[in-house]
Structure formats: C-alpha cells, structure tokens
Design a protein around this motif. Structure first.
Motif, PDB file in Angstrom:
ATOM      1  N   LYS A  58      -0.550   0.019   5.806  1.00  0.00           N
ATOM      2  CA  LYS A  58      -0.572   0.201   4.519  1.00  0.00           C
ATOM      3  C   LYS A  58       0.602   1.408   4.224  1.00  0.00           C
ATOM      4  CE  LYS A  58      -5.102  -1.520   3.012  1.00  0.00           C
ATOM      5  NZ  LYS A  58      -6.385  -1.256   2.432  1.00  0.00           N
ATOM      6  N   ASP A 104      -4.818   4.495   7.333  1.00  0.00           N
ATOM      7  CA  ASP A 104      -6.191   3.825   6.666  1.00  0.00           C
ATOM      8  C   ASP A 104      -7.223   3.703   7.491  1.00  0.00           C
ATOM      9  OD1 ASP A 104      -5.077   1.827   8.112  1.00  0.00           O
ATOM     10  OD2 ASP A 104      -4.744   0.633   6.283  1.00  0.00           O
ATOM     11  N   CYS A 108       0.481   5.426   5.071  1.00  0.00           N
ATOM     12  CA  CYS A 108      -0.831   6.044   5.008  1.00  0.00           C
ATOM     13  C   CYS A 108      -1.716   5.545   5.819  1.00  0.00           C
ATOM     14  CB  CYS A 108      -1.206   5.658   3.386  1.00  0.00           C
ATOM     15  SG  CYS A 108      -0.204   6.219   2.048  1.00  0.00           S
TER      16      CYS A 108
END
Length: 488
Positions: free
Chosen positions: A441, A434, A432
C-alpha cells in the motif's frame, strides 16, 4: 505336502476395498458359500470411502460386516488394516487372519484349505494365483492365455519347488493368512505395494516367521486387474544391502531368500544374454563365444525341464514364449501410469502452493506507451513478478516482499530500455508501511493536496494512471521548488 489339521480354527477374513473395486460383491458371495463352518469364520470389509461420497455398500452384505473409514485421506491400506487388527487382537476371538484383495475370487473350499494348512503357531501362508477372464474380446482372450500359461508354469515349478524345500516366499498381500500370534509379534501388516510385500516378507523371515507358499489356497484375478509389477530394483538392492551384514547370524533359508531378491526377470535375462551374444560375435567382449553358447544351452535345458515339470501342453507353451512381450507391455503400462500419477501429484502440489493474480499495466519504450500484463506470483512464501508483452516475457527473482519483486522487474526492464509505469515507480507515490511483509500500500500525492498528506489517495504498488512521473524527474522538480521558496 498338505498338513491335515483337523482342528477348526476361528478365522477372520479381512478385505480392504474402495468404490473402484467392481468385483467385491462376487468375492463376498463366494465367501458366503464356503464349505467351512459359518460359526468358525467371519468376513470384514474395511472400506475407504471417497470424501463427501455416500456409502456404496450396506452395513452387512452376504454375511460380511462393512467398516467405513471416517477420514480416508489419513488412512492408507496398511494403516487401516493394522488399526482394525489391533482392535480385534485383545479380544482373542480369532486364531488366524486371512487377507484377500477385493479383486480376487476364491473357490467354495478356500477357507477349508486355509484351516488345514494352519497346523501350528507362527504360521504365515501365501496362496496360489490364477488368471481368468469373462471378456469375449480377442485381445483379452490372448492376454488371458499368455498370463494363464505363465502363472501355471510359475506355480508348478518355482513356487512348488520353494515349498518342497521349505524356502521362504514373498507374500501376496491379496491372498495370505497368518496366525494371531504373528500379528501380536509384528503389530502390523505391510503389503500395500510390491516393495512393501518384499520388505514385510524379509522382515518376517528375519524374525523366524517364514512365509510359505500354499498351493491349496487358490485365488483368481481377472486379466483386467492382473498386476504384473514386481518390487523395483532400487528397493531390492536396498534390502539386500541392509540384510547382507546380518546373514552370518541367520539360518540358511533366510540367506537364500535374501540373495533371491536380486534374481532378474525373464525379459531382463533375455536382453542381457542378447547383448553378450552380440558382443561375442563383434569381439567386443573378452568372454569366448563357446561359453556364452553353453550358457544358452543350459538355460534352454533348465527351461525345458521346467516345462516338462509344469506339464504345459504345446498350445500353452506357445503362449508362454510370448510372455516376455506381454510382460514388457504390462510393465510399460505400469511405468507410464506411475509417471502420470507423479505428474498429477506434482501439479496438485503446485496448485496448492502457488497463488497468482494478473493485472493490466503500462510500459513505455521512450516514445509511446504499451499495454502489458503483470503476473503477481506467490509461491511457497516467496514473491515473483512476471512481465508479459506479446511474446516477450521477463521474470523477477524470488523475494520475500512483493515490493522488492516489483523493484527487481522494473530494474530488469529498465536495462532493456523500458520504463514500467506503476505507482511504485512514480514520483508522486509514497509507500505506507501497513504491518504486512509485502508492503503493497501507498498514497498518490498528485491526486490529493501535497500540503496535506492526509487527503492523499490510497493506491497499490502495481496500479497505474495518466499522471505517472518518473522518480528522478520528481526529485529534480522538488529540488527546484525548494530553491525558489522565500526565506523566512
């Protein structure tokens, strides 16, 4: 020799100190008891206070005014003194400035001697150094006798000869004086190290501000604080190389001063002569033995002449012969200290620029899972992963992102037959973005509902769990599931 200056100059005595100088009060007491008129001199101590430490001296002690540096990590010795002098010069209160080391002690007629030798403008004086000891230790007493004999010999031969022939002298930054106009012309002082003292002395001499030896400006130092170091060879060679093209424009005393910077020390000369003598005996050198023996006789004759001129007694002469050994030990101590300081500074630099964290992880050899450790290292903006299992150790290349470093170490382990069971290598993991460079993450879909990704559990790339599934197997399962889906 000594010029009789009857005028009483306004003298400013400046001492740079820190809390490591244990004999400062003794120096201030000796300056407070001078035979020179108190209204014609003032003593100022520029103190480098350690960070978060208390003042170890009152604002005024033995008549001296104490000036504490507010940000000592920014101000070196030279910079602190230069800034202080720069503030005093516009006031025109002082005719000359005297610089003393905090480890020195002077006699009661010291300032009177300084004043008598400041007989004209543009005067730069450097004084005589003597050795003393208060220790009863046999080792310190022996060291004192050797260094005292050496200083007595140098002061009464080399230094006094240079003064008689009006030759320039390297400044002793812990015992020197210069008129205010010199500081107005140069704008600074520069004698923090031996290299700086030589550089500053050549700079002054090249601008017709000749530093001169003054035997009447005597200061003494304890054997514990005696500094046997000299300007290093690389610095001397660099300065010689810099001034060599300018010599045809300079006076004869400066030419001699530049060439004198390359003079060897006593220990170096003995070593070179020993090598030449050995080479002649073994026929490795083309120089005839008689020439080398003649050179040795000439050296002995010049040394004997110097001994007679210095008026050394038999006992002092015996101690002088031991000086090369003492010099080697002192210089060895200086070199090892410098190496230690460099090592400490390097370690501090590494500690400031390297951040790391260690996490437990799992690696599989195809048969069983093994507990290992991963060091996540951030060094000067680059990322590395260090894999540790028992005595085995693998290190990834440096990458801008921790994601790439983890991928690199996983690839290296795979080439050795190991699978690193971290979330990043798992088929259930989805990265993901970020907004950070490291891309740390992601989400684990096996812990949530695959049909509703918003319910997936957040995780980090180095985490691990019992539901690990290699990415290739995950891709095969997904392909099979897509084939078995009913057509709409």
């Amino acid at each position: 020799m000594q010029q009789m200056n009857l005028k009483e100059n306004k003298l400013c005595v400046i001492i740079w100190a820190n809390n490591k100088h244990k004999r400062l009060r003794e120096l201030l007491e000796s300056l407070n008891n001078q035979t020179y008129s108190k209204q014609n001199y003032s003593v100022h101590v520029v103190v480098q206070r350690e960070k978060d430490s208390v003042n170890f001296l009152p604002e005024c002690v033995y008549g001296a005014i104490i000036h504490y540096i507010e940000n000592p990590e920014f101000f070196s010795k030279d910079k602190a003194i230069s800034v202080f002098v720069e503030k005093l010069l516009p006031e025109n209160k002082f005719d000359a400035f005297v610089f003393l080391g905090a480890d020195r002690v002077v006699g009661e007629n010291y300032l009177e001697a300084v004043n008598k030798n400041i007989y004209e403008d543009s005067t730069v004086l450097t004084g005589r150094l003597e050795v003393r000891t208060s220790s009863k230790s046999m080792l310190y007493q022996l060291k004192y006798q050797i260094l005292n004999a050496k200083q007595h010999f140098v002061n009464n031969t080399v230094n006094i000869s240079r003064r008689m022939f009006e030759l320039a002298q390297v400044i002793d930054g812990n015992n020197c004086a210069m008129t205010a106009d010199v500081l107005e012309k140069t704008g600074r002082v520069c004698f923090e190290t031996r290299n700086d003292e030589l550089k500053y002395s050549l700079f002054l001499a090249s601008n017709n501000l000749k530093p001169m030896y003054c035997p009447f400006m005597a200061s003494s130092v304890d054997v514990e604080n005696f500094d046997a170091s000299t300007a290093n060879l690389s610095s001397r060679y660099s300065l010689f190389k810099y001034y060599l093209p300018l010599l045809h424009k300079k006076p004869w005393y400066f030419i001699e001063f530049v060439f004198s910077t390359l003079k060897p020390g006593a220990l170096f000369a003995l070593i070179v002569y020993g090598i030449l003598l050995y080479s002649s005996f073994t026929f490795l050198s083309g120089i005839g033995l008689r020439y080398i023996l003649h050179l040795g006789v000439l050296a002995l004759f010049s040394t004997a002449t110097g001994v007679l001129a210095s008026r050394l007694g038999p006992k002092s002469l015996m101690y002088l012969i031991l000086y090369p050994i003492c010099s080697f030990m002192l210089n060895f101590k200086v070199v090892t200290k410098k190496i230690s300081l460099k090592g400490i500074q390097k370690q501090i630099h590494e500690d400031e620029n390297v951040n790391s964290a260690t996490v437990n992880s799992i690696v599989s050899d195809g048969r069983k899972d093994l507990i290992c450790k991963l060091d996540l290292v951030s060094e000067d903006g680059m990322r590395k992963v260090v894999f540790r299992f028992k005595k085995r150790r693998f290190v990834s290349d440096a990458h801008l992102r921790m994601y790439d470093a983890m991928e690199d170490i996983s690839r290296k382990l795979k080439s050795k037959g190991f699978i690193l069971k971290v979330c990043q290598n798992c088929g259930h993991f989805e990265s993901c973005p970020d907004g950070t460079i490291d891309l740390l993450k992601g989400v684990c879909k096996v812990k949530g509902n695959p049909e509703h990704p918003e319910t997936a559990v957040q995780t980090l790339i180095w985490n691990t769990c019992s539901g690990f599934m290699p990415q290739k197997i995950s891709n095969i399962i997904n392909d099979m599931a897509n084939k078995n889906k009913p057509m709409m």
